[in-house]
Write a protein that holds these residues in place. Structure first.
Motif, PDB file in Angstrom:
ATOM      1  N   UNK A 126      68.972 108.130  78.812  1.00 29.75           N
ATOM      2  CA  UNK A 126      67.698 108.536  79.024  1.00 29.75           C
ATOM      3  C   UNK A 126      67.414 108.300  80.620  1.00 29.75           C
ATOM      4  N   UNK A 127      67.751 107.149  81.064  1.00 27.04           N
ATOM      5  CA  UNK A 127      67.630 106.556  82.330  1.00 27.04           C
ATOM      6  C   UNK A 127      68.119 107.739  83.361  1.00 27.04           C
ATOM      7  N   UNK A 128      69.347 108.494  83.022  1.00 25.16           N
ATOM      8  CA  UNK A 128      69.958 109.262  83.981  1.00 25.16           C
ATOM      9  C   UNK A 128      69.021 110.516  83.988  1.00 25.16           C
ATOM     10  N   UNK A 129      68.601 111.051  83.022  1.00 26.69           N
ATOM     11  CA  UNK A 129      67.984 112.186  82.659  1.00 26.69           C
ATOM     12  C   UNK A 129      66.547 112.277  83.654  1.00 26.69           C
ATOM     13  N   UNK A 130      65.750 110.933  83.244  1.00 29.29           N
ATOM     14  CA  UNK A 130      64.729 110.705  83.835  1.00 29.29           C
ATOM     15  C   UNK A 130      64.789 110.336  85.230  1.00 29.29           C
ATOM     16  N   UNK A 131      65.658 109.769  85.697  1.00 26.53           N
ATOM     17  CA  UNK A 131      65.802 109.519  87.004  1.00 26.53           C
ATOM     18  C   UNK A 131      65.849 110.826  88.029  1.00 26.53           C
ATOM     19  N   UNK A 132      66.174 111.861  87.568  1.00 26.81           N
ATOM     20  CA  UNK A 132      66.294 113.244  88.181  1.00 26.81           C
ATOM     21  C   UNK A 132      65.003 113.913  88.063  1.00 26.81           C
ATOM     22  N   UNK A 133      64.014 113.461  87.321  1.00 22.34           N
ATOM     23  CA  UNK A 133      62.882 114.184  87.320  1.00 22.34           C
ATOM     24  C   UNK A 133      61.898 113.836  88.355  1.00 22.34           C
ATOM     25  N   UNK A 134      60.894 114.682  88.667  1.00 17.86           N
ATOM     26  CA  UNK A 134      59.654 114.327  89.816  1.00 17.86           C
ATOM     27  C   UNK A 134      58.895 113.197  89.151  1.00 17.86           C
ATOM     28  N   UNK A 135      58.337 112.329  90.109  1.00 14.14           N
ATOM     29  CA  UNK A 135      57.641 111.150  89.575  1.00 14.14           C
ATOM     30  C   UNK A 135      56.585 111.471  88.638  1.00 14.14           C
ATOM     31  N   UNK A 136      55.808 112.635  88.922  1.00 12.37           N
ATOM     32  CA  UNK A 136      54.739 112.865  87.923  1.00 12.37           C
ATOM     33  C   UNK A 136      55.480 113.102  86.511  1.00 12.37           C
ATOM     34  N   UNK A 137      56.504 113.839  86.446  1.00  7.55           N
ATOM     35  CA  UNK A 137      57.069 114.238  85.149  1.00  7.55           C
ATOM     36  C   UNK A 137      57.628 112.810  84.522  1.00  7.55           C
TER      37      UNK A 137
END
Length: 104
Positions: free
Chosen positions: A43-54
């Motif tokens: 989860x951390x790897x995927x969310x780390x690549x998202x824009x901050x708002x997402x």
């Protein structure tokens, strides 16, 4: 459209991740099993690549104690974004996490 077979499991992963991140004690996080650690890191790897708002939206939706639908409704009002946009974002991120974790 039917819910994918991995959706409930990934939702569980996201809830665990969001609650640990919101507790602000990530550095002292102790995993009870290797599976929990693998899930959290996926989860951390995927969310780390998202824009901050997402990333903020996902953590807020899964870090709250109400139902998923109620949380999406509340977060959509707070950030002034259509619920459908959040549902679509969640669908895409759920797939990405499932892929990262090797579920698909």
């Amino acid at each position: 459209m039917a819910k994918p077979f991995y959706a409930d499991y990934v939702n569980h992963m996201l809830r665990f991740y969001a609650r640990t991140v919101k507790s602000e004690d990530v550095m002292g996080l102790k995993f009870t099993s290797e599976v929990d650690e693998l899930n959290w890191r996926s989860v951390n790897r995927v969310l780390h690549n998202l824009p901050e708002l997402d990333k903020y939206i996902i953590i807020e939706v899964f870090g709250r104690g109400d139902t998923l639908a109620d949380n999406i409704y509340e977060v959509s009002k707070e950030v002034v974004i259509n619920q459908d946009v959040i549902w679509t974002m969640l669908s895409k991120i759920t797939y990405q996490i499932a892929k990262e974790r090797g579920l698909v």
